[in-house]
Motif scaffolding. Structure first.
Motif, PDB file in Angstrom:
ATOM      1  N   TYR A  17       0.855  -1.190   0.000  1.00 26.45           N
ATOM      2  CA  TYR A  17       0.000   0.000   0.000  1.00 26.45           C
ATOM      3  C   TYR A  17       0.895   1.246   0.000  1.00 26.45           C
ATOM      4  O   TYR A  17       1.050   1.907   1.027  1.00 26.45           O
ATOM      5  N   PRO A  18       1.512   1.567  -1.112  1.00 30.15           N
ATOM      6  CA  PRO A  18       2.494   2.655  -1.112  1.00 30.15           C
ATOM      7  C   PRO A  18       1.908   4.056  -0.913  1.00 30.15           C
ATOM      8  O   PRO A  18       2.611   4.961  -0.481  1.00 30.15           O
ATOM      9  N   TYR A  19       0.623   4.206  -1.204  1.00 30.81           N
ATOM     10  CA  TYR A  19      -0.005   5.530  -1.113  1.00 30.81           C
ATOM     11  C   TYR A  19      -1.321   5.447  -0.361  1.00 30.81           C
ATOM     12  O   TYR A  19      -1.967   4.400  -0.316  1.00 30.81           O
ATOM     13  N   LEU A  20      -1.709   6.594   0.199  1.00 27.28           N
ATOM     14  CA  LEU A  20      -2.984   6.740   0.888  1.00 27.28           C
ATOM     15  C   LEU A  20      -3.720   7.932   0.288  1.00 27.28           C
ATOM     16  O   LEU A  20      -3.108   8.967   0.036  1.00 27.28           O
ATOM     17  N   VAL A  21      -5.020   7.782   0.092  1.00 28.53           N
ATOM     18  CA  VAL A  21      -5.847   8.893  -0.390  1.00 28.53           C
ATOM     19  C   VAL A  21      -6.617   9.439   0.802  1.00 28.53           C
ATOM     20  O   VAL A  21      -7.317   8.691   1.498  1.00 28.53           O
ATOM     21  N   ILE A  22      -6.484  10.718   1.042  1.00 23.67           N
ATOM     22  CA  ILE A  22      -7.243  11.365   2.115  1.00 23.67           C
ATOM     23  C   ILE A  22      -8.687  11.495   1.646  1.00 23.67           C
ATOM     24  O   ILE A  22      -8.942  12.052   0.579  1.00 23.67           O
ATOM     25  N   VAL A  40      -3.468   0.337  -3.635  1.00 26.17           N
ATOM     26  CA  VAL A  40      -2.771  -0.943  -3.646  1.00 26.17           C
ATOM     27  C   VAL A  40      -1.980  -1.091  -4.943  1.00 26.17           C
ATOM     28  O   VAL A  40      -2.482  -0.763  -6.023  1.00 26.17           O
ATOM     29  N   THR A  41      -0.762  -1.606  -4.839  1.00 21.22           N
ATOM     30  CA  THR A  41       0.052  -1.861  -6.011  1.00 21.22           C
ATOM     31  C   THR A  41      -0.647  -2.869  -6.917  1.00 21.22           C
ATOM     32  O   THR A  41      -1.055  -3.939  -6.469  1.00 21.22           O
ATOM     33  N   GLU A  60       3.051   8.368 -10.008  1.00 16.56           N
ATOM     34  CA  GLU A  60       4.506   8.257 -10.184  1.00 16.56           C
ATOM     35  C   GLU A  60       4.874   7.046 -11.055  1.00 16.56           C
ATOM     36  O   GLU A  60       5.739   6.247 -10.692  1.00 16.56           O
ATOM     37  N   ASP A  61       4.191   6.901 -12.156  1.00 21.51           N
ATOM     38  CA  ASP A  61       4.435   5.812 -13.115  1.00 21.51           C
ATOM     39  C   ASP A  61       4.148   4.417 -12.558  1.00 21.51           C
ATOM     40  O   ASP A  61       4.598   3.425 -13.121  1.00 21.51           O
ATOM     41  N   LYS A  62       3.418   4.327 -11.445  1.00 20.72           N
ATOM     42  CA  LYS A  62       3.027   3.040 -10.869  1.00 20.72           C
ATOM     43  C   LYS A  62       1.513   2.904 -10.968  1.00 20.72           C
ATOM     44  O   LYS A  62       0.786   3.828 -10.605  1.00 20.72           O
ATOM     45  N   GLU A  63       1.063   1.737 -11.453  1.00 21.32           N
ATOM     46  CA  GLU A  63      -0.371   1.489 -11.461  1.00 21.32           C
ATOM     47  C   GLU A  63      -0.789   0.993 -10.079  1.00 21.32           C
ATOM     48  O   GLU A  63      -0.195   0.055  -9.536  1.00 21.32           O
ATOM     49  N   VAL A  64      -1.787   1.657  -9.529  1.00 17.12           N
ATOM     50  CA  VAL A  64      -2.331   1.316  -8.217  1.00 17.12           C
ATOM     51  C   VAL A  64      -3.852   1.389  -8.312  1.00 17.12           C
ATOM     52  O   VAL A  64      -4.396   2.038  -9.203  1.00 17.12           O
ATOM     53  N   TYR A  65      -4.519   0.716  -7.389  1.00  9.78           N
ATOM     54  CA  TYR A  65      -5.975   0.794  -7.383  1.00  9.78           C
ATOM     55  C   TYR A  65      -6.490   1.112  -5.983  1.00  9.78           C
ATOM     56  O   TYR A  65      -5.865   0.777  -4.977  1.00  9.78           O
ATOM     57  N   LEU A  66      -7.631   1.767  -5.955  1.00  9.00           N
ATOM     58  CA  LEU A  66      -8.285   2.161  -4.717  1.00  9.00           C
ATOM     59  C   LEU A  66      -8.846   0.920  -4.026  1.00  9.00           C
ATOM     60  O   LEU A  66      -9.430   0.065  -4.676  1.00  9.00           O
TER      61      LEU A  66
END
Length: 109
Positions: A17-22, A40-41, A60-66
């Motif tokens: 989980y590299p990122y979080l959405v507020i 999620v990656t 950042e050039d990474k595909e992730v999904y909510l």
């Protein structure tokens, strides 16, 4: 931090989980926690069964999904710097949250 800002995850699960959405309204920002949904990656070759529930985005050039089923409130110190905003995806994020909460007619919650 504003709603729909994407921040780096400083928590233990940051590899998956590299990122979080507020997703918390600024009306509640006085506390020391924020309501977030992890991104999620996305693994190549994987199929997302429900794209409405799990919208796919590129950060950042990474595909992730909510992953709205993993929505949580976390301490601000576990939230890293802002990377970008998904303000342009606000409707898709709201739809995913609504979809997660929807109860089908005739079924018990």
């Amino acid at each position: 931090m504003r709603r729909f800002d994407v921040c780096r995850n400083r928590g233990k699960g940051r590899s998956g989980y590299p990122y979080l959405v507020i997703v918390q309204s600024k009306a509640f920002n006085k506390g020391d926690t924020r309501v977030v949904i992890p991104l999620v990656t996305f693994t190549a070759g994987k199929t997302l069964k429900d794209r409405k529930l799990h919208p796919l985005v590129t950060i950042e050039d990474k595909e992730v999904y909510l992953s709205p089923l993993d929505i949580s409130s976390i301490p601000v110190e576990r939230i890293g710097p802002i990377v970008t905003s998904l303000d342009d995806q606000a409707d898709a994020i709201r739809d995913a949250i609504d979809d997660m909460m929807r109860v089908e007619r005739g079924r018990q919650p």
